[in-house]
Design an enzyme around this catalytic site. Sequence first.
Site, PDB file in Angstrom:
ATOM      1  CE1 TYR A   1       1.304   3.131   8.967  1.00  0.00           C
ATOM      2  CE2 TYR A   1       0.406   4.586   9.704  1.00  0.00           C
ATOM      3  CZ  TYR A   1       1.037   3.843   8.548  1.00  0.00           C
ATOM      4  OH  TYR A   1      -0.541   3.363   7.632  1.00  0.00           O
TER       5      TYR A   1
ATOM      6  NE  ARG B   1      -1.605   1.645   3.953  1.00  0.00           N
ATOM      7  CZ  ARG B   1      -1.354   1.709   5.193  1.00  0.00           C
ATOM      8  NH1 ARG B   1      -2.535   0.687   5.610  1.00  0.00           N
ATOM      9  NH2 ARG B   1      -0.345   1.905   5.547  1.00  0.00           N
TER      10      ARG B   1
ATOM     11  CG  HIS C   1      -6.711   2.202   6.743  1.00  0.00           C
ATOM     12  ND1 HIS C   1      -6.448   1.084   6.043  1.00  0.00           N
ATOM     13  CD2 HIS C   1      -7.597   3.088   7.169  1.00  0.00           C
ATOM     14  CE1 HIS C   1      -7.583   1.058   6.652  1.00  0.00           C
ATOM     15  NE2 HIS C   1      -8.516   1.848   6.930  1.00  0.00           N
TER      16      HIS C   1
END
Length: 370
Positions: free
Chosen positions: A281, A268, A272
Amino acid sequence: MTGRAVSGRSTAAEVPVRAEGVMHQFLRPDGTVNPDCGLDVRVAPELARSCYREMVLARRFDQEAYHLQRQGELGLWLSSRGQEAAQVGSARALRETDWIFPAYREHAVGLLRGLSPTELLSQWRGCSHGGWDPALYRMHIYSLVLGTQTLHATGYAMGVRLDGTDEVVLTYFGDGATSQGDVNEAFNWAAVTGSPIVFFCQNNQWAISTPAAKQTATAFSRRAAGFGLDAVSVDGNDVLAVHAATLAVVDRVRAGGAPGFVEARTYRMAGHSTSDDPTRYRDTEETQRWQARDPLNRLRTYLDNNAWSDPSWLADLDEEADQLAADARAACLGLPEPRLEDVFDATLVHKTAALAAERASYTAYEESFL
C-alpha cells in the site's frame, strides 16, 4: 491502529492535508541547526549524547525482537523503527514520578524507564497479559485495544488533580487512534476537567494501510486545539525539538495550565506489525524519502559537527547495543514457551460445560499427533 485495505498503492501525501500549521524543527535532516525553530532548545552535550545512546539501544533492541519474531520465538512484534526520536525526546521530558500510558510500540520509552528485555518481550511471546508491574515503573502495560489507554490516562489524571499532587500524565497513541471515539472523548474529558495530562500523538503517517491525509482534513494538532488542549506540532524525527516541545508543554501543564497535546510528525519505517506487508500500500520512493530523515543519522551528524562524540565512545556504544541484543535473545528464549491449552484456564473466571468440552476436544486433537 485502525485501517482498511486499499486497492493499489497510496502515498501519505496523496491527499493534501490543509492548514497544517507550524511544525517546530531544531535539527534539519542533514544535521544542521534550523535558526527559525520557534522553540527554546537548550542543548547540552550530555543531553545530546544520552539521547543518541538511548535511540541506538532502542533500535538495536527492536531489530533483535523483529528477528526473534521471524524465527518463531515471538508471536507478534510491532516495530518502533523510525520513531525513536519521538519516544526518547518525549519520555526524557518527564520526571520519574510522572505516569506514562503507552499504546503498544513504545519500546524506547520502556527501555528508558528501566524495563528489562524479559519484561518487554513477555507479552509478545504469549507468556503474560502484561510483562511488568506498572506501579514499579510508573508506566502502564501495553494496550492493544486501539486508543483505550487515553481514557485510562485521563481517568488517572483526574485522580491526580483531585489528590493535588504535581504529577503529570503522558499517554502515547498514533494518528490512526485519533479516529477512535475513545480518544476524542478523552480529549474532551481532560479539557473540561482541567486534568494534568499530555496527549502525545506519534503521527507516523499510516494507520495500517490508510494514510494520515485520508484520516483528517487538517493537522492533528489543530483538531486537538479545538477541544481546548494546549497543542503543538513538532518534527518527530528531531529528538532535541521533541524534547524541548514536550518539556515546554509538560511544564505548562504542571503549573496548572490546560491539558497538552504534542503531535510528533514521524514515520513508521517497518510494517504496522510483523503480520503486515507495507509494500502492498505504500511506494518505495516514499519510504526512501523518510529514510533520508532518519532520526539517528540526524543527531549523529550534529554530534560529529560539534565534536561531542569520539571513536572510543561510539565503539563502547556499539558494544553496549550488541550486549543488549544478546540479553534480549537470551531473555526471550528463557521465557517459557506458551501452551495453547493454557488459554482454557485464562478465558473465564468460572469454568463452564461448554469450555470444558472445547478443552477436551483440543486435548484429544493434540494427543492424536503422539
